[in-house]
Design a protein around this motif. Structure first.
Motif, PDB file in Angstrom:
ATOM      1  N   TYR A  36       0.829  -1.207   0.000  1.00  0.00           N
ATOM      2  CA  TYR A  36       0.000   0.000   0.000  1.00  0.00           C
ATOM      3  C   TYR A  36       0.865   1.258   0.000  1.00  0.00           C
ATOM      4  O   TYR A  36       1.966   1.268   0.555  1.00  0.00           O
ATOM      5  CB  TYR A  36      -0.913   0.037   1.227  1.00  0.00           C
ATOM      6  N   PHE A  37       0.316   2.312  -0.595  1.00  0.00           N
ATOM      7  CA  PHE A  37       1.010   3.589  -0.658  1.00  0.00           C
ATOM      8  C   PHE A  37       1.379   4.090   0.729  1.00  0.00           C
ATOM      9  O   PHE A  37       2.483   4.606   0.936  1.00  0.00           O
ATOM     10  CB  PHE A  37       0.144   4.617  -1.404  1.00  0.00           C
ATOM     11  N   TYR A  38       0.480   3.955   1.707  1.00  0.00           N
ATOM     12  CA  TYR A  38       0.758   4.492   3.037  1.00  0.00           C
ATOM     13  C   TYR A  38       2.005   3.844   3.655  1.00  0.00           C
ATOM     14  O   TYR A  38       2.746   4.498   4.392  1.00  0.00           O
ATOM     15  CB  TYR A  38      -0.456   4.382   3.967  1.00  0.00           C
ATOM     16  N   GLU A  39       2.244   2.571   3.357  1.00  0.00           N
ATOM     17  CA  GLU A  39       3.446   1.903   3.868  1.00  0.00           C
ATOM     18  C   GLU A  39       4.704   2.552   3.288  1.00  0.00           C
ATOM     19  O   GLU A  39       5.667   2.825   4.003  1.00  0.00           O
ATOM     20  CB  GLU A  39       3.426   0.414   3.500  1.00  0.00           C
ATOM     21  N   TYR A  40       4.667   2.788   1.988  1.00  0.00           N
ATOM     22  CA  TYR A  40       5.804   3.405   1.304  1.00  0.00           C
ATOM     23  C   TYR A  40       6.019   4.833   1.798  1.00  0.00           C
ATOM     24  O   TYR A  40       7.150   5.239   2.078  1.00  0.00           O
ATOM     25  CB  TYR A  40       5.559   3.384  -0.202  1.00  0.00           C
ATOM     26  N   LEU A  41       4.945   5.580   1.933  1.00  0.00           N
ATOM     27  CA  LEU A  41       5.042   6.966   2.397  1.00  0.00           C
ATOM     28  C   LEU A  41       5.633   7.019   3.804  1.00  0.00           C
ATOM     29  O   LEU A  41       6.536   7.821   4.071  1.00  0.00           O
ATOM     30  CB  LEU A  41       3.668   7.644   2.363  1.00  0.00           C
ATOM     31  N   ASN A  42       5.147   6.176   4.697  1.00  0.00           N
ATOM     32  CA  ASN A  42       5.695   6.136   6.058  1.00  0.00           C
ATOM     33  C   ASN A  42       7.175   5.790   6.049  1.00  0.00           C
ATOM     34  O   ASN A  42       7.969   6.366   6.800  1.00  0.00           O
ATOM     35  CB  ASN A  42       4.924   5.142   6.936  1.00  0.00           C
ATOM     36  N   TRP A  43       7.567   4.869   5.180  1.00  0.00           N
ATOM     37  CA  TRP A  43       8.966   4.459   5.078  1.00  0.00           C
ATOM     38  C   TRP A  43       9.825   5.620   4.582  1.00  0.00           C
ATOM     39  O   TRP A  43      10.899   5.890   5.140  1.00  0.00           O
ATOM     40  CB  TRP A  43       9.082   3.245   4.151  1.00  0.00           C
ATOM     41  N   ILE A  69      -4.516   8.600   5.729  1.00  0.00           N
ATOM     42  CA  ILE A  69      -3.670   7.879   4.773  1.00  0.00           C
ATOM     43  C   ILE A  69      -2.511   7.210   5.514  1.00  0.00           C
ATOM     44  O   ILE A  69      -2.254   6.016   5.345  1.00  0.00           O
ATOM     45  CB  ILE A  69      -3.134   8.823   3.673  1.00  0.00           C
ATOM     46  N   LEU A  70      -1.827   7.974   6.354  1.00  0.00           N
ATOM     47  CA  LEU A  70      -0.643   7.467   7.042  1.00  0.00           C
ATOM     48  C   LEU A  70      -0.924   6.284   7.963  1.00  0.00           C
ATOM     49  O   LEU A  70      -0.084   5.405   8.119  1.00  0.00           O
ATOM     50  CB  LEU A  70       0.039   8.588   7.830  1.00  0.00           C
ATOM     51  N   ASN A  71      -2.111   6.267   8.577  1.00  0.00           N
ATOM     52  CA  ASN A  71      -2.400   5.148   9.478  1.00  0.00           C
ATOM     53  C   ASN A  71      -3.109   3.990   8.768  1.00  0.00           C
ATOM     54  O   ASN A  71      -3.462   2.999   9.394  1.00  0.00           O
ATOM     55  CB  ASN A  71      -3.176   5.616  10.716  1.00  0.00           C
ATOM     56  N   GLY A  72      -3.306   4.125   7.454  1.00  0.00           N
ATOM     57  CA  GLY A  72      -3.852   3.023   6.676  1.00  0.00           C
ATOM     58  C   GLY A  72      -5.358   2.989   6.574  1.00  0.00           C
ATOM     59  O   GLY A  72      -5.917   2.080   5.951  1.00  0.00           O
ATOM     60  N   ASP A  73      -6.045   3.963   7.168  1.00  0.00           N
ATOM     61  CA  ASP A  73      -7.512   3.994   7.062  1.00  0.00           C
ATOM     62  C   ASP A  73      -7.956   4.320   5.642  1.00  0.00           C
ATOM     63  O   ASP A  73      -8.972   3.832   5.172  1.00  0.00           O
ATOM     64  CB  ASP A  73      -8.114   5.017   8.031  1.00  0.00           C
ATOM     65  N   LYS A  74      -7.208   5.171   4.979  1.00  0.00           N
ATOM     66  CA  LYS A  74      -7.489   5.547   3.586  1.00  0.00           C
ATOM     67  C   LYS A  74      -6.399   4.910   2.740  1.00  0.00           C
ATOM     68  O   LYS A  74      -5.314   5.449   2.577  1.00  0.00           O
ATOM     69  CB  LYS A  74      -7.477   7.082   3.453  1.00  0.00           C
ATOM     70  N   ARG A  75      -6.689   3.727   2.193  1.00  0.00           N
ATOM     71  CA  ARG A  75      -5.654   2.949   1.500  1.00  0.00           C
ATOM     72  C   ARG A  75      -5.521   3.246   0.024  1.00  0.00           C
ATOM     73  O   ARG A  75      -4.551   2.854  -0.601  1.00  0.00           O
ATOM     74  CB  ARG A  75      -5.915   1.457   1.682  1.00  0.00           C
ATOM     75  N   LYS A  76      -6.504   3.931  -0.559  1.00  0.00           N
ATOM     76  CA  LYS A  76      -6.446   4.192  -1.999  1.00  0.00           C
ATOM     77  C   LYS A  76      -6.714   5.662  -2.306  1.00  0.00           C
ATOM     78  O   LYS A  76      -7.731   6.007  -2.888  1.00  0.00           O
ATOM     79  CB  LYS A  76      -7.446   3.297  -2.734  1.00  0.00           C
ATOM     80  N   GLY A  78      -6.392   9.205  -4.255  1.00  0.00           N
ATOM     81  CA  GLY A  78      -6.339   9.507  -5.678  1.00  0.00           C
ATOM     82  C   GLY A  78      -4.943   9.934  -6.123  1.00  0.00           C
ATOM     83  O   GLY A  78      -4.047  10.196  -5.310  1.00  0.00           O
ATOM     84  N   ARG A  79      -4.781  10.033  -7.432  1.00  0.00           N
ATOM     85  CA  ARG A  79      -3.476  10.351  -8.018  1.00  0.00           C
ATOM     86  C   ARG A  79      -2.931  11.697  -7.543  1.00  0.00           C
ATOM     87  O   ARG A  79      -1.765  11.814  -7.191  1.00  0.00           O
ATOM     88  CB  ARG A  79      -3.586  10.331  -9.541  1.00  0.00           C
ATOM     89  N   ASP A  80      -3.777  12.734  -7.552  1.00  0.00           N
ATOM     90  CA  ASP A  80      -3.301  14.051  -7.137  1.00  0.00           C
ATOM     91  C   ASP A  80      -2.905  14.077  -5.663  1.00  0.00           C
ATOM     92  O   ASP A  80      -1.950  14.750  -5.278  1.00  0.00           O
ATOM     93  CB  ASP A  80      -4.340  15.128  -7.434  1.00  0.00           C
ATOM     94  N   LYS A  81      -3.630  13.339  -4.823  1.00  0.00           N
ATOM     95  CA  LYS A  81      -3.270  13.274  -3.401  1.00  0.00           C
ATOM     96  C   LYS A  81      -1.921  12.586  -3.236  1.00  0.00           C
ATOM     97  O   LYS A  81      -1.076  13.018  -2.459  1.00  0.00           O
ATOM     98  CB  LYS A  81      -4.348  12.522  -2.601  1.00  0.00           C
ATOM     99  N   ILE A  82      -1.711  11.490  -3.975  1.00  0.00           N
ATOM    100  CA  ILE A  82      -0.425  10.800  -3.915  1.00  0.00           C
ATOM    101  C   ILE A  82       0.683  11.732  -4.398  1.00  0.00           C
ATOM    102  O   ILE A  82       1.737  11.845  -3.757  1.00  0.00           O
ATOM    103  CB  ILE A  82      -0.457   9.484  -4.726  1.00  0.00           C
ATOM    104  N   GLY A 103       0.431   2.945  -5.516  1.00  0.00           N
ATOM    105  CA  GLY A 103      -0.923   3.449  -5.313  1.00  0.00           C
ATOM    106  C   GLY A 103      -1.903   3.044  -6.401  1.00  0.00           C
ATOM    107  O   GLY A 103      -3.068   3.425  -6.366  1.00  0.00           O
ATOM    108  N   ASN A 104      -1.431   2.278  -7.379  1.00  0.00           N
ATOM    109  CA  ASN A 104      -2.271   1.807  -8.491  1.00  0.00           C
ATOM    110  C   ASN A 104      -2.930   2.939  -9.267  1.00  0.00           C
ATOM    111  O   ASN A 104      -4.116   2.875  -9.614  1.00  0.00           O
ATOM    112  CB  ASN A 104      -3.331   0.815  -8.004  1.00  0.00           C
ATOM    113  N   VAL A 105      -2.145   3.992  -9.496  1.00  0.00           N
ATOM    114  CA  VAL A 105      -2.610   5.099 -10.333  1.00  0.00           C
ATOM    115  C   VAL A 105      -1.566   5.326 -11.433  1.00  0.00           C
ATOM    116  O   VAL A 105      -0.465   4.783 -11.372  1.00  0.00           O
ATOM    117  CB  VAL A 105      -2.843   6.395  -9.516  1.00  0.00           C
TER     118      VAL A 105
END
Length: 146
Positions: A36-43, A69-76, A78-82, A103-105
């Motif tokens: 998930y994106f949040y894992e990568y972002l936290n890293w 996002i950071l705690n994984g509640d919002k796992r997907k 959008g592209r602009d947010k990423i 993030g699959n975008v």
């Protein structure tokens, strides 16, 4: 650990026939990718010794949304947010491309003027979404929607 290419790993995997060999392969090469994106972002935030507040400020995204996002509640997201979070975390172009992939975008596309302007700003070290949006506005392009 040395970074192995997928092709090299695939060739090694072709030769594995026993469960014990599979165990050794998994232990050596394990899953180093993020799901998930949040894992990568936290890293990335941890690797760069950034604070969440810094990333939030530079991304321009509502802090509650970022925390979700950071705690994984919002796992997907959008592209602009990423994109905004990548910019806020001062990710390089390749790190941003990887984040978009996780993030699959769609990645930044070299035939899209908006994406090119964003990539050039990232490469130039612009680490603030507001500044990038001003650049996009100069060219009459859609801003990064935060």
């Amino acid at each position: 650990m040395e970074k192995d290419t997928t092709r090299t790993l695939s060739k090694a995997l072709e030769k594995i026939q026993k469960s014990e060999e599979a165990d050794q392969f998994i232990q050596k090469h394990g899953q180093s990718d993020f799901v998930y994106f949040y894992e990568y972002l936290n890293w990335i935030i941890a690797q760069k010794n950034l604070t969440t507040a810094e990333v939030i400020t530079r991304s321009g995204i509502n802090k509650n949304y970022v925390y979700n996002i950071l705690n994984g509640d919002k796992r997907k997201p959008g592209r602009d947010k990423i994109l905004a979070l990548c910019i806020g975390a001062q990710m390089s172009y390749s790190q941003t491309q990887r984040a978009l992939e996780i993030g699959n975008v769609a990645p930044l596309y070299p035939k899209d003027e908006r994406d090119v302007r964003i990539a050039v700003a990232i490469n130039g070290g612009v680490g603030d979404v507001t500044k990038i949006n001003l650049i996009l506005d100069e060219y009459g392009l859609e801003p990064i929607n935060v």
